[in-house]
Write a protein that holds these residues in place. Structure first.
Motif, short mmCIF file in Angstrom:
data_model
loop_
_atom_site.label_atom_id
_atom_site.label_comp_id
_atom_site.label_asym_id
_atom_site.label_seq_id
_atom_site.Cartn_x
_atom_site.Cartn_y
_atom_site.Cartn_z
N THR A 179 19.24 32.47 -10.27
CA THR A 179 20.57 31.84 -10.37
C THR A 179 20.89 31.04 -9.10
O THR A 179 21.45 29.94 -9.19
CB THR A 179 21.65 32.90 -10.61
N THR A 180 20.53 31.58 -7.94
CA THR A 180 20.78 30.84 -6.70
C THR A 180 19.97 29.55 -6.65
O THR A 180 20.46 28.50 -6.24
CB THR A 180 20.44 31.71 -5.48
N GLY A 181 18.71 29.61 -7.10
CA GLY A 181 17.88 28.41 -7.14
C GLY A 181 18.47 27.34 -8.04
O GLY A 181 18.44 26.14 -7.71
N THR A 182 19.02 27.76 -9.17
CA THR A 182 19.65 26.80 -10.08
C THR A 182 20.88 26.17 -9.43
O THR A 182 21.09 24.95 -9.53
CB THR A 182 20.05 27.51 -11.38
N LEU A 183 21.68 26.98 -8.77
CA LEU A 183 22.86 26.45 -8.08
C LEU A 183 22.46 25.48 -6.97
O LEU A 183 23.13 24.45 -6.77
CB LEU A 183 23.69 27.60 -7.50
N MET A 184 21.38 25.77 -6.27
CA MET A 184 20.91 24.87 -5.22
C MET A 184 20.44 23.54 -5.79
O MET A 184 20.62 22.49 -5.18
CB MET A 184 19.78 25.53 -4.42
N TRP A 185 19.82 23.57 -6.97
CA TRP A 185 19.38 22.32 -7.60
C TRP A 185 20.60 21.47 -8.00
O TRP A 185 20.60 20.25 -7.79
CB TRP A 185 18.52 22.61 -8.82
N ILE A 186 21.59 22.12 -8.57
CA ILE A 186 22.81 21.39 -8.94
C ILE A 186 23.46 20.79 -7.69
O ILE A 186 23.93 19.65 -7.70
CB ILE A 186 23.78 22.33 -9.68
N LEU A 187 23.47 21.57 -6.62
CA LEU A 187 24.04 21.10 -5.37
C LEU A 187 23.28 19.88 -4.84
O LEU A 187 23.89 18.89 -4.40
CB LEU A 187 24.01 22.23 -4.33
N ALA A 188 21.95 19.94 -4.91
CA ALA A 188 21.13 18.82 -4.44
C ALA A 188 21.36 17.58 -5.29
O ALA A 188 21.37 16.45 -4.78
CB ALA A 188 19.65 19.21 -4.47
N THR A 189 21.55 17.78 -6.60
CA THR A 189 21.82 16.65 -7.50
C THR A 189 23.12 15.95 -7.14
O THR A 189 23.20 14.72 -7.06
CB THR A 189 21.87 17.13 -8.95
N ILE A 190 24.15 16.75 -6.91
CA ILE A 190 25.46 16.19 -6.52
C ILE A 190 25.34 15.46 -5.19
O ILE A 190 25.86 14.35 -5.02
CB ILE A 190 26.51 17.31 -6.44
N ALA A 191 24.64 16.08 -4.24
CA ALA A 191 24.48 15.48 -2.92
C ALA A 191 23.71 14.16 -2.99
O ALA A 191 24.05 13.19 -2.32
CB ALA A 191 23.77 16.46 -1.98
N PHE A 192 22.66 14.12 -3.82
CA PHE A 192 21.88 12.89 -3.97
C PHE A 192 22.71 11.79 -4.61
O PHE A 192 22.68 10.63 -4.17
CB PHE A 192 20.63 13.16 -4.80
N ALA A 193 23.47 12.15 -5.65
CA ALA A 193 24.27 11.15 -6.38
C ALA A 193 25.39 10.60 -5.51
O ALA A 193 25.75 9.41 -5.63
CB ALA A 193 24.84 11.77 -7.65
N THR A 194 25.94 11.44 -4.65
CA THR A 194 27.07 11.01 -3.81
C THR A 194 26.63 10.58 -2.42
O THR A 194 27.48 10.25 -1.58
CB THR A 194 28.10 12.15 -3.69
N ILE B 66 20.93 18.57 2.80
CA ILE B 66 20.18 19.35 3.79
C ILE B 66 20.54 20.83 3.69
O ILE B 66 19.65 21.70 3.73
CB ILE B 66 20.48 18.83 5.21
N PHE B 67 21.83 21.14 3.52
CA PHE B 67 22.26 22.53 3.38
C PHE B 67 21.58 23.19 2.18
O PHE B 67 21.10 24.33 2.28
CB PHE B 67 23.78 22.59 3.23
N GLY B 68 21.54 22.48 1.06
CA GLY B 68 20.93 23.04 -0.15
C GLY B 68 19.45 23.31 0.03
O GLY B 68 18.93 24.36 -0.38
N VAL B 69 18.73 22.37 0.65
CA VAL B 69 17.29 22.53 0.85
C VAL B 69 16.99 23.68 1.81
O VAL B 69 16.11 24.50 1.56
CB VAL B 69 16.67 21.22 1.37
N VAL B 70 17.73 23.75 2.91
CA VAL B 70 17.52 24.82 3.88
C VAL B 70 17.79 26.19 3.26
O VAL B 70 17.01 27.14 3.44
CB VAL B 70 18.44 24.61 5.11
N LEU B 71 18.87 26.31 2.50
CA LEU B 71 19.19 27.58 1.86
C LEU B 71 18.14 27.98 0.84
O LEU B 71 17.73 29.14 0.76
CB LEU B 71 20.57 27.50 1.19
N ALA B 72 17.67 27.00 0.05
CA ALA B 72 16.64 27.29 -0.95
C ALA B 72 15.36 27.77 -0.29
O ALA B 72 14.73 28.74 -0.74
CB ALA B 72 16.39 26.05 -1.81
#
Length: 504
Positions: free
Chosen positions: A369-384, A391-397
């Protein structure tokens, strides 16, 4: 490997089960082999455009030239590795089950030979492909040994730590590839090269084309980091010049040293058992091993989640140089270093909780579940274009990955354990086969060049990650751990038997 009747649990005067200090030397040897393997096979990941330049091939696995001839690219190295590994893992499960850690020593020398073959191949694409194929044939013996080492050499209260350390070094190897390669760069910046075979030349603006032509005439590189020229990287027209020959030599020397360390340090098994569950009969046949796994509904549901979720993650990793935002791509060294540094204490802490508390399923489902949330976070970060959030999402993952992987390995073995057969090698091998199938499928069809851009890759990946969480969330009897129950129910009998023999 020997049969359980030849060894038993031995008690020390204080009532604890006897274990052997050599277990740490064996663990270190397997970990170093895994580190070298993953670093060796991941060296092209942060440098895929550089290797594309080196071999004069495109980035994507398959493409067509002007004459409509099939052309293999850098991503084909990954997809072909996956095909070879899919076949090799099941064989590795059998041979490690039959001959134990002796196969690890053989594999370490084969990997050293492969590394020297890569060095000799230099810029020969098919020479390097051949070297990587040799590695992919023998390296599965390393990962198939993970649970063998932790279950055969370590007591119950240290097993997860053993699994975590080896898994951690596998990740550190991939992380080291992200760090060492860029460290050998011969230029402080990525340069524009419109001759790269994946470069979308038709999307290059006239001002950049003129500047590139002028730089070529002057014999000087044109930086991708010049304001207004950054888009060239998004069109796959940039690469980082790196001393690849030095990198090849470093890897060959390192793998040779590891091979000799393995030869000196590794022993097949300890004289006595560290736990009752370590004493099962080895040499489990492929048919018996696979039947035991597919007969477990819980194992199958975990495996389905693995397949779905591993796909997008593999794409992000192997297409990293084309999927990270330009502002983050230049910081990949720092991001990887921070994530890997945090992964070490996180993995050890999680392993400690698994050993002491037995939180196998809880840690596993938290990882999905955490990995999925990190992917969603990375998608939002990339789009915006929010670099800090990305960076926060990748480091946490990265920091949580090994804790999750250790829990998955241990949970699967708990779910399929039987006192009649040793299934450690088959649990790991089937897990890796599923990951390789996912890699082959998704790296071939979900990379940015195929789906029309990195943002599309992220968007499709979001849907896949969410779907991948569902099977593991609906597992029944999720807290029924068979190996743990066997150890607890048989420990007293084993110890009493040993005490009786000692008194006699």
């Amino acid at each position: 490997m020997s049969k359980s009747s030849e060894r038993s649990v031995e008690l020390l005067p204080d009532g604890s089960i006897k274990v052997y200090p050599r277990r740490w030397a064996v663990l270190a040897s397997v970990a170093l082999c895994g580190f070298g393997w993953t670093m060796n096979m991941s060296r092209q990941v942060p440098l895929s455009p550089t290797y594309a330049k080196h071999f004069n091939v495109p980035n994507q696995a398959f493409s067509r030239d002007d004459n409509n001839n099939l052309v293999l690219g850098i991503d084909f190295l990954t997809t072909f590795d996956a095909l070879v590994l899919i076949c090799s893992y099941i064989v590795a499960a059998k041979v490690v089950s039959r001959w134990g850690l002796r196969m690890l020593t053989l594999s370490s020398f084969c990997l050293a030979f492969s590394a020297w073959m890569w060095y000799a191949a230099d810029d020969s694409y098919f020479g390097v492909l051949g070297a990587r194929t040799i590695t992919s044939i023998f390296a599965p013996c390393i990962s198939s040994s993970i649970l063998v080492v932790s279950n055969v050499w370590f007591p119950e209260n240290e097993r997860a730590k053993g699994t975590a350390v080896i898994s951690l070094f596998l990740l550190l190897g991939t992380g080291a590839a992200l760090i060492v390669g860029p460290m050998l760069a011969t230029s402080p910046f990525k340069v524009v090269d419109l001759t790269l075979r994946s470069c979308n030349v038709d999307k290059i603006q006239p001002d950049l084309y003129i500047a590139y032509t002028a730089a070529q005439v002057a014999g000087e590189p044109l930086s991708c980091e010049i304001e207004g020229y950054e888009y060239a990287e998004e069109e796959f027209c940039c690469y980082l010049p790196v001393n690849l020959r030095l990198l090849d030599l470093i890897m060959a020397i390192f793998m040779t040293v590891v091979a000799f360390i393995t030869l000196v340090s590794v022993r097949n098994e300890p004289p006595t058992l560290p736990s009752p569950s370590a004493g099962r009969k080895a040499d489990t046949s492929i048919r018996t091993g696979l039947h035991a796994l597919v007969s477990s509904r819980r194992f199958l549901m975990l495996t389905l989640s693995d397949f779905i979720i591993s796909g997008p993650v593999s794409v992000l990793y192997y297409a990293m140089a084309r999927m990270f935002p330009p502002a983050v791509s230049s910081l990949s060294f720092v991001v990887s270093a921070i994530g890997l540094a945090l992964a070490i204490p996180t993995a050890i802490l999680a392993a400690h909780l698994l050993d002491k508390r037995g939180w196998y399923y809880t840690t596993t489902v938290a990882g999905y579940t955490t990995g999925t949330l990190m992917w969603i976070l990375a998608t939002i970060a990339f789009a915006t274009e929010t670099s800090g959030l990305f960076i926060f999402g990748v480091v946490l993952a990265l920091s949580l990955f090994i804790a999750w992987q250790t829990a998955v390995f241990e949970t699967k073995l708990e779910y399929v354990f039987t006192h009649q057969h040793s299934l450690e090698t088959y649990v790991i091998s089937t897990d890796r086969i599923i990951i390789q199938i996912g890699k082959f499928v998704f790296v071939s069809c979900l990379v940015p060049e195929v789906v029309g851009g990195a943002l599309n890759t992220y968007g499709i990946g979001c849907g896949l990650m969410v779907v991948g969480c569902l099977p593991v969330l609906f597992i029944r009897d999720r807290y029924l751990y068979l190996r743990q129950a066997y150890d607890h129910s048989n420990a007293e009998a084993e110890c009493q038997g040993t005490a009786s023999v000692s008194q006699a």
